[in-house]
Design a protein around this motif. Structure first.
Motif, PDB file in Angstrom:
ATOM      1  N   SER A 267       0.833  -1.191   0.000  1.00 46.84           N
ATOM      2  CA  SER A 267       0.000   0.000   0.000  1.00 46.84           C
ATOM      3  C   SER A 267       0.873   1.248   0.000  1.00 46.84           C
ATOM      4  O   SER A 267       2.054   1.205   0.344  1.00 46.84           O
ATOM      5  CB  SER A 267      -0.912   0.015   1.229  1.00 46.84           C
ATOM      6  N   SER A 268       0.264   2.362  -0.386  1.00 45.10           N
ATOM      7  CA  SER A 268       0.970   3.637  -0.381  1.00 45.10           C
ATOM      8  C   SER A 268       1.296   4.052   1.043  1.00 45.10           C
ATOM      9  O   SER A 268       0.519   3.781   1.966  1.00 45.10           O
ATOM     10  CB  SER A 268       0.103   4.704  -1.050  1.00 45.10           C
TER      11      SER A 268
ATOM     12  N   SER B 227       0.976   6.781   2.363  1.00 43.49           N
ATOM     13  CA  SER B 227      -0.003   7.734   2.889  1.00 43.49           C
ATOM     14  C   SER B 227      -1.339   7.097   3.232  1.00 43.49           C
ATOM     15  O   SER B 227      -2.190   7.738   3.852  1.00 43.49           O
ATOM     16  CB  SER B 227      -0.219   8.855   1.867  1.00 43.49           C
ATOM     17  N   GLU B 228      -1.536   5.849   2.836  1.00 51.65           N
ATOM     18  CA  GLU B 228      -2.804   5.201   3.131  1.00 51.65           C
ATOM     19  C   GLU B 228      -2.953   4.999   4.638  1.00 51.65           C
ATOM     20  O   GLU B 228      -2.035   4.538   5.313  1.00 51.65           O
ATOM     21  CB  GLU B 228      -2.901   3.852   2.406  1.00 51.65           C
ATOM     22  N   GLY B 229      -4.122   5.321   5.131  1.00 54.87           N
ATOM     23  CA  GLY B 229      -4.385   5.159   6.555  1.00 54.87           C
ATOM     24  C   GLY B 229      -4.058   6.375   7.387  1.00 54.87           C
ATOM     25  O   GLY B 229      -4.429   6.445   8.564  1.00 54.87           O
TER      26      GLY B 229
ATOM     27  N   THR C 107      -5.956  12.801   6.658  1.00 52.24           N
ATOM     28  CA  THR C 107      -5.622  13.802   5.647  1.00 52.24           C
ATOM     29  C   THR C 107      -6.101  15.181   6.072  1.00 52.24           C
ATOM     30  O   THR C 107      -7.245  15.343   6.507  1.00 52.24           O
ATOM     31  CB  THR C 107      -6.253  13.432   4.291  1.00 52.24           C
TER      32      THR C 107
ATOM     33  N   ARG D  91      -1.179  13.310   6.840  1.00 49.37           N
ATOM     34  CA  ARG D  91      -0.901  13.620   5.430  1.00 49.37           C
ATOM     35  C   ARG D  91      -1.468  15.005   5.155  1.00 49.37           C
ATOM     36  O   ARG D  91      -2.665  15.216   5.189  1.00 49.37           O
ATOM     37  CB  ARG D  91      -1.553  12.583   4.522  1.00 49.37           C
TER      38      ARG D  91
END
Length: 223
Positions: free
Chosen positions: A149-150, A152-154, A157, A175
């Motif tokens: 996964s990226s 930044s996922e989770g 934001t 993020r």
């Protein structure tokens, strides 16, 4: 002693240093110390170099340089990023020229760097970025193949409209969506305070940061 300054800037009016732009005042200032100014930017400028049409003017410059000491004026202070480096490299292969690059050591003194050293340093910078570009691309492909996964996922934001500097002080990872299509991944616990302090000290001790230095001869800011 330099007898002739040849301006190879494609646009001699560009830049922030007004006193170095092409002008009658610039020519007169050079003439007071016995230096003749000539503009060759249309023949040896960035566009001419890119189009491959510098053969004839370089041959003329070679003849001229055998008669007197010539200085090339380019746009950038650092020769590694200026097209004049390529002109000097072409000249160095055409004859027994002693080519040196003039840079400001400070606001009063000039240092001289041999062309061979500058050429090798510029090549090493290109190799460094090319190698690390390949490493970064390989890592990206590996991550894609592993279906990871990226980073930044989770992460919560925060848009630019929601930004509050106090969010940097609560110890939570986030993020941040910044202007100009920029993202900031904030990991406050990535390093311990002791390791972060040690890293900061190492950067301050080992890395030299260059800042522009200005000197004024008159109290009102004039030169």
């Amino acid at each position: 002693k330099v007898r002739r300054l040849i301006d190879v800037r494609g646009n001699p009016q560009a830049g922030r240093q007004e006193d170095l732009k092409r002008s009658k005042a610039f020519e007169r200032a050079l003439a007071t110390v016995g230096i003749t100014y000539e503009y060759w930017g249309q023949r040896l400028g960035e566009d001419a170099l890119e189009s491959g049409t510098t053969g004839k003017p370089l041959a003329e410059l070679e003849v001229l340089a055998t008669r007197e000491m010539v200085c090339l004026l380019g746009h950038l202070h650092e020769p590694g990023g200026c097209h004049r480096l390529h002109l000097c490299s072409a000249l160095s292969t055409k004859g027994a020229f002693h080519v040196v690059h003039l840079l400001w050591k400070d606001h009063e003194h000039v240092k001289q760097l041999p062309h061979k050293d500058v050429e090798e340093q510029a090549a090493s910078v290109i190799r460094f970025y090319e190698e690390h570009k390949q490493f970064a691309e390989a890592a990206r492909v590996a991550r894609a193949n592993d279906n990871k996964s990226s980073p930044s996922e989770g992460l919560p934001t925060v848009t630019w409209e929601q930004f509050d500097k106090s969010l940097f002080g609560d110890g939570k990872a986030r993020r941040f969506i910044l202007p100009f299509d920029t993202e900031l991944l904030w990991y406050p616990q990535w390093l311990s305070r002791a390791k972060a302090d040690a890293l900061e000290q190492q950067v301050r001790d080992k890395i030299t940061f260059y800042h522009p230095t200005y000197v004024f001869q008159e109290p009102n800011g004039g030169f």
